[in-house]
Design an enzyme around this catalytic site. Structure first.
Site, PDB file in Angstrom:
ATOM      1  N   CYS B 106       0.840  -1.208   0.000  1.00 26.76           N
ATOM      2  CA  CYS B 106       0.000   0.000   0.000  1.00 26.76           C
ATOM      3  C   CYS B 106       0.866   1.245   0.000  1.00 26.76           C
ATOM      4  O   CYS B 106       0.530   2.253  -0.607  1.00 26.76           O
ATOM      5  CB  CYS B 106      -1.008   0.013   1.134  1.00 26.76           C
ATOM      6  SG  CYS B 106      -0.480  -0.601   2.704  1.00 26.76           S
ATOM      7  N   VAL B 110       0.527   4.068  -2.840  1.00 24.99           N
ATOM      8  CA  VAL B 110       0.046   5.418  -2.543  1.00 24.99           C
ATOM      9  C   VAL B 110       1.033   6.451  -3.072  1.00 24.99           C
ATOM     10  O   VAL B 110       0.658   7.477  -3.619  1.00 24.99           O
ATOM     11  CB  VAL B 110      -0.215   5.602  -1.031  1.00 24.99           C
ATOM     12  CG1 VAL B 110      -0.554   7.051  -0.714  1.00 24.99           C
ATOM     13  CG2 VAL B 110      -1.358   4.702  -0.576  1.00 24.99           C
TER      14      VAL B 110
END
Lengths: 546, 457
Positions: B106, B110
């Protein structure tokens, strides 16, 4: 420290193992590394000198691409320090993984009284989806806190931020503050995003800060007892904290809170009433010890309940602090009974295992503490290192003023702590303290691992897979203490590996009874016949007669 | 045990409690381990890599190696290019794999790190040695689940590596989906028994079920060889076993190289194994040998011998979707009554397929995707079952409600059998049948009144 006054663990020298000297092994580990990697690793692999511990690089970034033991800041905060508290509801704000992997995987045992909740059996996560990453996750977090409160009615909720939360800028602290007002319970957040710091260690610090800010000192209801202490940095893996607690109770000492092993919210909020903090794992909790001393006047001492001798010494040290004659007498009785229990087993173990070699690569204190237990069986530690400790855990706190604060450490908040205007109370007069110190009693100090290791033993910080493999192939220790990720690599090479995070689901190993458990467990592992069967008879040349 | 769980269900919109899934990267790491000579690389903070390695190790009790980009705050602000490049240099210099399979996390998602560009740049700058391969899959943890990550890595394997050389091969591709090494081994055994040469991809047998030899090898002999993966585009057919973890890669191979595929369920139970063998037989133009028919017959015999103990027994099944769907079908074949069929994974496809299977057997159950074990427990408290089938995370419910648990799926953290014995094929079904009947009969023996305690069953 001179050679004559060295503690017993560090007497003698590791000159060669299987005809290879420590410097030759070190060389082998460094050979062929890319230049940048070589420069860095060469500062983290050091030949020891207990009299004058050499400088080791520690608490620095792991080099990308290296197979490391280390985890992240979230793991240190939620997983290690906060995770074991069963009556706080722990809510991970982030995608599902972080909450999931930290769900009952560390072995902090708890005995919850009937009728009390055990939230450790519940993994709570906001399970962030793409929308929340794009549009922000604060609303979802607020809603999740409300839902959790509605179902469980906890007295406190702790929120843990994961990597993306920090990047997208969710303000978990204001969400927590609002929830606290709305629900009328204690709600607080930890900005423990995985990328902060260089290992779990940053997470310990962040957790210490949070516990100190949001919990310690909330309840002034008096705890009545003449000798009351907190144990800091004891995580009750395999029931260690229970052994320690039972022993202290026999001596007549009350433990208000054990941070964090089988400890309740109510115990933590009263812990500022202790007369003394005793520190087991220096790395993970020294911040708390310092802050409690500054704010409330509670002195701290380093102790160690891993190893029978260390246990005896620690009990005496605590009793000496209180200076009460009856307490000291009871402590002597408890110690004598404990030593009587361990001595025959030690003698038996020494007869079987003297001269064997161990290597320990684990944690931020365990690689040091467990050397005591091995030494009591006659097993010498030829190499050791921490996964996430700092220089002071290796070289002793005397180096603290010289540690360079780098960008990664600067990221972690240092709380400004002032003496509490009402509740600051020195637990010991300056005169009494000076007297104790003159007699060799040390406050707020930790000598570190190196002072208790043999000369030329290899000290390896943040050991890599490659270095571990090289060490085993070259020195082939009889046993290695490490963690789950290394265990089966080591055992595939024919060396038994004791997991010193999970204890391989055994334990307790602390205090006297724990020491006996440990000797017996290591004896079992060293006596295993399984590796004798690796070569089948048809390859041994022992032909079966037909 | 789980004392704080109320029977009363409450609607939850934001809070997941006791998930029946985890995040994408662990699946990608597992899939990558099924390529011979591969180093999985986790591009993100080192905690992800540590968590995934730990969890896979606990499940397999085997070495699980993987590297990480070890992001700190700097990388999170400035991007992970420098970290990934340094990682590649170290990986090839120190660990010397044939192939590095990068998956994202993640964090790097991001930030928006563009992995193909970084790979290209690294190759241009000579950081990737000649002849070495680097592939990648995007596996954001905030999309899908662990099975999505597995599937995405399988798609990446196809898209990066499979080729259509125009030189035909007889080898049939079999995409097993997320199964254990013991299952992969069984699939290969069945193919061998049929006399069909297959390329099983990925293949974690002989990687994560290694013999104790006293010798550690970072890249053991198992794993699908790169040369075989490259030839997958020339195969006459692919058989894909599992909607969530196998079909998407088969679809990618169809698109890239025009290889047609059979979309089947995981070969768990009688009918699913029948379908797999039938497809394999047809694809290769061979006959099913009598030895396999005898295995099938022995399974059928055991089902008929033990049928009375299964009939109408209400059961809850939970876990990853492909495995749950396979087990669901087998429980229906045994005459059991599936009551709750839960997965944490995302996807209406799960609900649709489960409903189809239930309808074929003229029954119904509560089928849920994106569900969690907390809800499953609440449902069971309200309306109990006699058996749980799923991963180790159900053991708390099992103890709280005094219901026997048969462990199947991922992760199994507290028992040994899945490492040694398969769940797929007729033999796998025999083992599952034995586990289910033992669980039910042991429970009965432990709890029934003495006058009903039987020596013979």
């Amino acid at each position: 420290m001179t050679a004559e006054t060295l503690p017993p663990l560090s007497q003698g020298e590791v000159s060669e193992v299987r005809n290879v000297s420590p410097s030759a092994l070190r060389q082998k580990m460094l050979e062929g590394l890319p230049a940048k990697t070589l420069r860095k690793r060469s500062k983290q692999i050091i030949e020891n000198d207990p009299e004058k511990p050499p400088e080791i690089a520690a608490n620095t970034r792991t080099i990308p691409g290296i197979i490391t033991q280390r985890g992240c800041t979230y793991a240190g905060c939620k997983g290690v320090v906060m995770g074991p508290i069963p009556d706080i509801l722990h809510l991970t704000h982030g995608p599902v993984g972080c909450g999931y992997y930290s769900w009952l995987t560390r072995r902090n045992l708890v005995k919850v009284p009937p009728g009390q909740p055990n939230f450790l059996q519940y993994c709570m996560t906001t399970d962030m989806q793409e929308d929340h990453i794009v549009f922000g996750g604060e609303k979802r977090l607020a809603e999740a806190i409300r839902e959790a409160y509605r179902i469980f009615k906890p007295k406190a909720i702790a929120v843990y931020a994961t990597c993306p939360v920090g990047l997208i800028g969710d303000d978990i602290h204001s969400v927590c503050k609002q929830a606290k007002e709305e629900l009328g319970i204690n709600v607080f957040g930890f900005s423990c995003e995985g990328y902060k710091g260089v290992s779990q260690s940053a997470g310990h610090h962040i957790a210490n800060n949070g516990v100190f800010k949001h919990m310690v000192g909330l309840d002034d209801t008096p705890v009545e007892h003449p000798f009351k202490i907190n144990i800091l940095g004891e995580y009750n893996i395999g029931g260690d904290a229970w052994e320690i607690d039972a022993l202290l109770r026999q001596c007549g000492i009350k433990v208000i809170a054990t941070l964090s092993g089988d400890v309740t919210y109510d115990q933590i909020i009263r812990s500022h009433q202790a007369d003394l903090n005793v520190v087991m794992c220096h790395r993970s909790i020294n911040y708390m010890a310092d802050m409690m001393e500054k704010k409330f006047g509670i002195p701290w001492i380093k102790i160690n309940f891993l190893g029978a001798e260390a246990t005896a010494k620690s009990l005496r040290k605590i009793a000496t602090f209180f200076g009460d004659k009856a307490l000291m007498e009871r402590t002597e009785e408890v110690t004598a009974a404990g030593m009587a229990l361990v001595r025959p087993v030690q003698a038996e173990m020494k007869a079987k295992h003297s001269g064997k070699k161990a290597a320990l690569f684990v944690g931020g204190s365990r690689a040091h503490h467990y050397q005591h237990l091995f030494a009591e069986m006659g097993i010498e530690t030829i190499s050791a290192g921490y996964e996430f400790a700092h220089r002071d855990d290796y070289e002793g706190r005397r180096v603290l003023p010289n540690i360079k604060i780098d960008a990664d450490s600067r990221n972690i908040e240092e709380l400004e702590v002032e003496p509490d205007p009402v509740r600051f109370r020195p637990r010991i007069s300056p005169e009494a303290r000076a007297k104790l110190e003159a007699a060799g009693f040390s406050f707020s100090d930790y000598q570190g691992m190196m002072a208790e290791m043999k000369k030329r033993a290899l000290v390896i910080d943040d050991i890599s897979h490659y270095e571990l493999e090289t060490l085993i192939k070259t020195w082939k220790p009889d046993i290695i203490g490490s963690g789950i990720k290394d265990k089966f690599i080591i055992e595939k090479m024919g060396v038994p590996c004791k997991q010193l995070h999970s204890y391989d689901y055994g334990g307790p190993y602390a205090a006297f009874t724990g020491a006996v458990n440990f000797y017996q467990e290591i004896d079992r592992m060293l006596s295993s016949k399984v590796w004798n069967y690796v070569v089948p008879p048809w390859k041994k040349g022992t032909e079966t007669q037909l | 045990m789980l004392d704080a769980t109320p029977t009363q269900l409450e609607l939850r919109n934001a809070l997941v409690i006791n998930p029946a899934k985890t995040c994408q990267p662990i699946g990608a790491m597992y899939a990558a381990l099924g390529i011979h000579g591969c180093m999985p690389h986790s591009h993100g903070s080192q905690g992800c890599c540590a968590y995934h390695r730990s969890q896979l190790t606990r499940h397999f009790k085997e070495p699980v190696v993987a590297t990480t980009s070890s992001f700190t705050e700097g990388a999170s602000v400035f991007g992970g290019l420098a970290n990934l490049q340094q990682a590649l240099v170290n990986i090839f210099a120190i660990y010397n794999p044939d192939i590095v399979a990068i998956h994202t996390t993640c964090l790097s998602e991001v930030i928006g790190d563009d992995i193909p560009t970084i790979i290209k740049k690294s190759r241009e700058e000579g950081l990737i040695p000649e002849g070495k391969v680097v592939i990648h899959a995007n596996t954001p943890s905030f999309v899908g689940s662990n099975v999505t990550g597995f599937s995405n890595m399988c798609i990446a394997i196809v898209n990066y590596l499979a080729e259509q050389t125009g030189e035909p091969t007889e080898k049939i591709n079999v995409f097993p989906g997320w199964l254990d090494p013991s299952d992969m081994r069984e699939i290969k055994r069945l193919a061998t028994e049929l006399g069909v040469v297959i390329t099983l991809c990925p293949d974690t047998s002989d990687v994560l079920d290694l013999p104790q030899t006293g010798i550690y090898e970072m890249y053991p002999r198992g794993g699908t060889p790169l040369a075989d993966i490259r030839r997958m585009g020339d195969a006459p057919r692919t058989i894909a076993l599992g909607k969530f973890t196998a079909h998407p890669a088969a679809e990618a191979l169809l698109e890239k190289c025009g290889v047609p595929y059979n979309a089947l369920d995981a070969p768990i139970g009688l009918a699913n194994t029948d379908l797999f063998l039938d497809a394999l037989r047809k694809a290769a133009g061979v006959e099913v040998p009598s030895s396999i028919e005898a295995e099938r017959g022995r399974l059928l015999d055991a089902i008929s011998d033990m049928g009375q103990y299964f009939y109408g027994v209400p059961v809850a099944i939970y876990g990853d979707p492909d495995v749950v769907l396979g087990i669901l079908r087998f429980t229906l074949e045994l005459g059991m009554e599936p009551k709750y069929v839960f997965t944490g994974a995302t996807g209406k496809a799960f609900e649709t397929r489960a409903a189809q299977l239930l309808e074929e057997h003229s029954t119904s159950a509560l089928v849920k995707s994106q569900a969690d074990l907390f809800e499953l427990h609440q449902r069971i408290k309200g309306d109990p079952v006699q058996l749980l089938i799923g991963n180790s995370h159900g053991k708390h419910i099992a103890r709280a409600e005094n219901i026997p648990l048969v462990r199947a799926g991922f992760p199994i953290l507290d028992r040994v059998g899945h490492r040694l014995f398969p769940m797929v094929g007729y033999r796998g079904a025999m083992r599952l049948l034995e586990q289910i009947s033992n669980a039910l009969l042991d429970f009965q023996d432990r709890t029934c009144p003495e006058e009903k305690f039987e020596l013979v069953q």
